[in-house]
Enzyme design. Structure first.
Site, PDB file in Angstrom:
ATOM      1  N   ASP A  24       0.860  -1.186   0.000  1.00  0.00           N
ATOM      2  CA  ASP A  24       0.000   0.000   0.000  1.00  0.00           C
ATOM      3  C   ASP A  24       0.901   1.243   0.000  1.00  0.00           C
ATOM      4  O   ASP A  24       2.112   1.131   0.115  1.00  0.00           O
ATOM      5  CB  ASP A  24      -0.930   0.008   1.222  1.00  0.00           C
ATOM      6  CG  ASP A  24      -0.181  -0.320   2.499  1.00  0.00           C
ATOM      7  OD1 ASP A  24       1.016   0.036   2.611  1.00  0.00           O
ATOM      8  OD2 ASP A  24      -0.787  -0.933   3.391  1.00  0.00           O
ATOM      9  N   ASP A  81       1.727   5.001   1.639  1.00  0.00           N
ATOM     10  CA  ASP A  81       1.516   5.963   2.717  1.00  0.00           C
ATOM     11  C   ASP A  81       2.068   7.315   2.278  1.00  0.00           C
ATOM     12  O   ASP A  81       3.196   7.404   1.797  1.00  0.00           O
ATOM     13  CB  ASP A  81       2.221   5.509   3.994  1.00  0.00           C
ATOM     14  CG  ASP A  81       1.565   4.260   4.577  1.00  0.00           C
ATOM     15  OD1 ASP A  81       0.323   4.226   4.618  1.00  0.00           O
ATOM     16  OD2 ASP A  81       2.289   3.331   4.966  1.00  0.00           O
ATOM     17  N   ASP A 100      10.554   3.393  12.764  1.00  0.00           N
ATOM     18  CA  ASP A 100      11.210   2.253  13.419  1.00  0.00           C
ATOM     19  C   ASP A 100      12.589   1.900  12.849  1.00  0.00           C
ATOM     20  O   ASP A 100      13.584   1.922  13.557  1.00  0.00           O
ATOM     21  CB  ASP A 100      10.282   1.032  13.490  1.00  0.00           C
ATOM     22  CG  ASP A 100       9.586   0.711  12.171  1.00  0.00           C
ATOM     23  OD1 ASP A 100       9.895   1.352  11.145  1.00  0.00           O
ATOM     24  OD2 ASP A 100       8.735  -0.201  12.164  1.00  0.00           O
TER      25      ASP A 100
HETATM   26  P1  ATP Z   1       4.282  -3.317   5.152  1.00  0.00           P
HETATM   27  O1  ATP Z   1       4.858  -3.610   3.833  1.00  0.00           O
HETATM   28  O2  ATP Z   1       4.188  -4.513   6.025  1.00  0.00           O
HETATM   29  O3  ATP Z   1       3.036  -2.475   5.131  1.00  0.00           O
HETATM   30  P2  ATP Z   1       5.394  -0.903   6.256  1.00  0.00           P
HETATM   31  O4  ATP Z   1       6.822  -0.517   6.483  1.00  0.00           O
HETATM   32  O5  ATP Z   1       4.594  -0.096   5.308  1.00  0.00           O
HETATM   33  O6  ATP Z   1       5.414  -2.433   5.859  1.00  0.00           O
HETATM   34  P3  ATP Z   1       3.384  -0.272   8.194  1.00  0.00           P
HETATM   35  O7  ATP Z   1       2.992  -0.999   9.419  1.00  0.00           O
HETATM   36  O8  ATP Z   1       2.427  -0.124   7.087  1.00  0.00           O
HETATM   37  O9  ATP Z   1       4.729  -0.932   7.684  1.00  0.00           O
HETATM   38  O10 ATP Z   1       3.862   1.173   8.683  1.00  0.00           O
HETATM   39  C1  ATP Z   1       4.186   2.212   7.786  1.00  0.00           C
HETATM   40  C2  ATP Z   1       5.390   2.993   8.290  1.00  0.00           C
HETATM   41  O11 ATP Z   1       5.087   3.596   9.564  1.00  0.00           O
HETATM   42  C3  ATP Z   1       6.623   2.150   8.552  1.00  0.00           C
HETATM   43  O12 ATP Z   1       7.376   1.985   7.376  1.00  0.00           O
HETATM   44  C4  ATP Z   1       7.350   2.975   9.599  1.00  0.00           C
HETATM   45  O13 ATP Z   1       8.048   4.054   9.015  1.00  0.00           O
HETATM   46  C5  ATP Z   1       6.215   3.550  10.425  1.00  0.00           C
HETATM   47  N1  ATP Z   1       5.878   2.691  11.584  1.00  0.00           N
HETATM   48  C6  ATP Z   1       4.918   1.745  11.634  1.00  0.00           C
HETATM   49  N2  ATP Z   1       4.865   1.164  12.835  1.00  0.00           N
HETATM   50  C7  ATP Z   1       5.809   1.756  13.586  1.00  0.00           C
HETATM   51  C8  ATP Z   1       6.237   1.597  14.933  1.00  0.00           C
HETATM   52  N3  ATP Z   1       5.701   0.695  15.727  1.00  0.00           N
HETATM   53  N4  ATP Z   1       7.234   2.405  15.360  1.00  0.00           N
HETATM   54  C9  ATP Z   1       7.780   3.337  14.554  1.00  0.00           C
HETATM   55  N5  ATP Z   1       7.426   3.526  13.289  1.00  0.00           N
HETATM   56  C10 ATP Z   1       6.446   2.754  12.790  1.00  0.00           C
HETATM   57 MG    MG Z   2       2.486  -0.306   4.882  1.00  0.00          MG
END
Ligand code: ATP
Ligand code: MG
Length: 402
Positions: free
Chosen positions: A29, A31, A110
């Site tokens: 997705d 963001d 993170d």
């Molecule tokens: P995925 O492909 O699984 O969606 P993602 O990196 O996009 O991986 P998400 O959970 O969608 O993960 O979160 C989007 C972004 O928000 C992450 O890339 C990170 O920068 C930030 N983020 C999410 N959860 C946390 C957390 N617990 N602590 C700090 N930053 C976070």
């Molecule tokens: Mg994501």
């Protein structure tokens, strides 16, 4: 994103989508982040909905998809030390406590590879934390001081493992070091959030690898303590293999685009604990069915302290378990009735797993595989061909049911 840009706001992609695009993978997705405040975002997009209480996010409908649009946000801990006005130049103090600059937004994320921005104003990747270098080397590195970042949010330990498995990255030494010791902090995470994380861990397509890393880092026991306990004991000299086999199947199903359900996942995870508990009760003279029901309640009650399982999944999970003993009772109409049970398919898949791991008779699962493939007439013949149960046993079963 263009609409934000044309209104004079910053407009960037961030997080997993930038990471995945740079790796040549398809993002799950997108963001979006901006310096526009939620109310300003809403004014720009008729189809935006603001969600969240303290930190408000905008969900913008775009065709069939929902794009999350967030305002740059600061880490609440770095906030307290400085004047809100200084940082954001905004009047509203409550807002200023939450919102921040793009760099602050990067630092509260993170992992370095999750903190990259793609700016549509100049088509450039912005990197405040060395994420591009880590991405090139396949390193997962937490931003800031590892221990305090895990204490701030213990779920980051699960995320470390999840990304390492999914991306095939190595968890950097300092990032990995405190995990074993801090794993117990997962007990403080609300059970509902844990449920969401567990689905991401095991329904992300890399469940087997993730499971192995979770066990390696001592995290698994804080997700499924009873399961961990049962894994440590061996049965007739063989380690119990139901869980890894099931997870390999889950990965294969997802790779083929087939559906998976949390009901099955939890049925797999908790089956050994339930079996153990059932055996204990049966040994004390409790009847099989009652023992299974009681064991289920006990195991579930304990598990719910760690991970919440919504009823819409725990009910079918129980059905999968309760149907297992019915596979053996095939005489008369029984096999036909079971075949038309709404949970037949999941229960049958579970039987296959049990047969693969030597817990159920291979002949029994083969019988059911064939029973589904053949014509109605052949099915009847299959049932007739079963050895008739002893008269005595049959009468007793009837009497109990009556
Ligand atoms: P995925 O492909 O699984 O969606 P993602 O990196 O996009 O991986 P998400 O959970 O969608 O993960 O979160 C989007 C972004 O928000 C992450 O890339 C990170 O920068 C930030 N983020 C999410 N959860 C946390 C957390 N617990 N602590 C700090 N930053 C976070
Ligand atoms: Mg994501």
């Amino acid at each position: 994103m263009n609409r934000l840009k044309e209104a004079g706001f910053a407009s960037l992609l961030v997080g997993g989508c930038v990471r995945d695009l740079l790796l040549g993978r398809e993002p799950k997705d997108f963001d979006v982040v901006t310096d526009a405040h939620p109310e300003e975002i809403r004014k720009l997009f008729r189809n935006a909905r603001l969600i969240g209480r303290r930190f408000r996010l905008a969900h913008v409908r775009f065709g069939r998809e929902i794009i999350e649009v967030a305002t740059f946000r600061a880490n609440p801990q770095t906030n307290d030390k400085r004047q809100p006005r200084q940082r954001t130049g905004r009047k509203n103090e409550a807002d200023a406590n939450i919102f921040g600059t793009q760099e602050e937004d990067a630092l509260r994320r993170d992992f370095t590879v999750n903190a990259l921005y793609y700016d549509i104003r100049n088509f450039q990747v912005t990197d405040y934390v060395g994420g591009v270098a880590d991405l090139k080397q396949g390193i997962l590195r937490i931003i800031g001081e590892p221990e305090s970042r895990y204490r701030e949010d213990p779920v980051r330990m699960l995320r470390a493992v999840r990304f390492a498995a999914k991306l095939g990255f190595k968890i950097e030494k300092k990032t990995a070091a405190p995990i074993h010791e801090l794993a117990p902090l997962l007990a403080n995470v609300p059970a509902a959030r844990m449920f969401e994380e567990v689905l991401k861990l095991f329904h992300g397509g890399c469940a087997l690898e993730t499971y192995e890393l979770l066990r390696h880092y001592g995290l698994f026991r804080y997700l499924f303590p009873l399961t961990e306990e049962s894994l440590e004991t061996e049965e007739s000299g063989f380690p119990i293999t139901l869980v890894p086999r099931a997870l390999a199947n889950t990965d294969a199903r997802l790779a083929e685009g087939k559906p998976v359900t949390p009901a099955f996942l939890f049925a797999v995870m908790l089956w050994e604990p339930v079996r153990r508990e059932t055996r204990g009760l049966v040994a004390r003279g409790v009847n099989n069915q009652v023992a299974l029901a009681r064991a289920t309640e006990r195991v579930l009650r304990e598990q719910l302290n760690h991970i919440s399982i919504p009823k819409r999944f725990s009910i079918p999970m129980r059905e999968i378990w309760f149907l297992q003993s019915r596979f053996e009772r095939r005489a008369g109409q029984q096999a036909f009735r079971l075949l038309h049970h709404p949970r037949f398919r999941a229960a049958y898949d579970f039987l296959l797993l049990r047969a693969e791991t030597g817990e159920a008779e291979k002949a029994l699962s083969d019988w059911w595989t064939r029973f589904q493939e053949v014509s109605e007439a052949e099915r009847k013949a299959m049932v007739r061909a079963l050895a008739p149960p002893a008269g005595k046993k049959r009468r007793r079963r009837r009497a109990r049911r009556g």
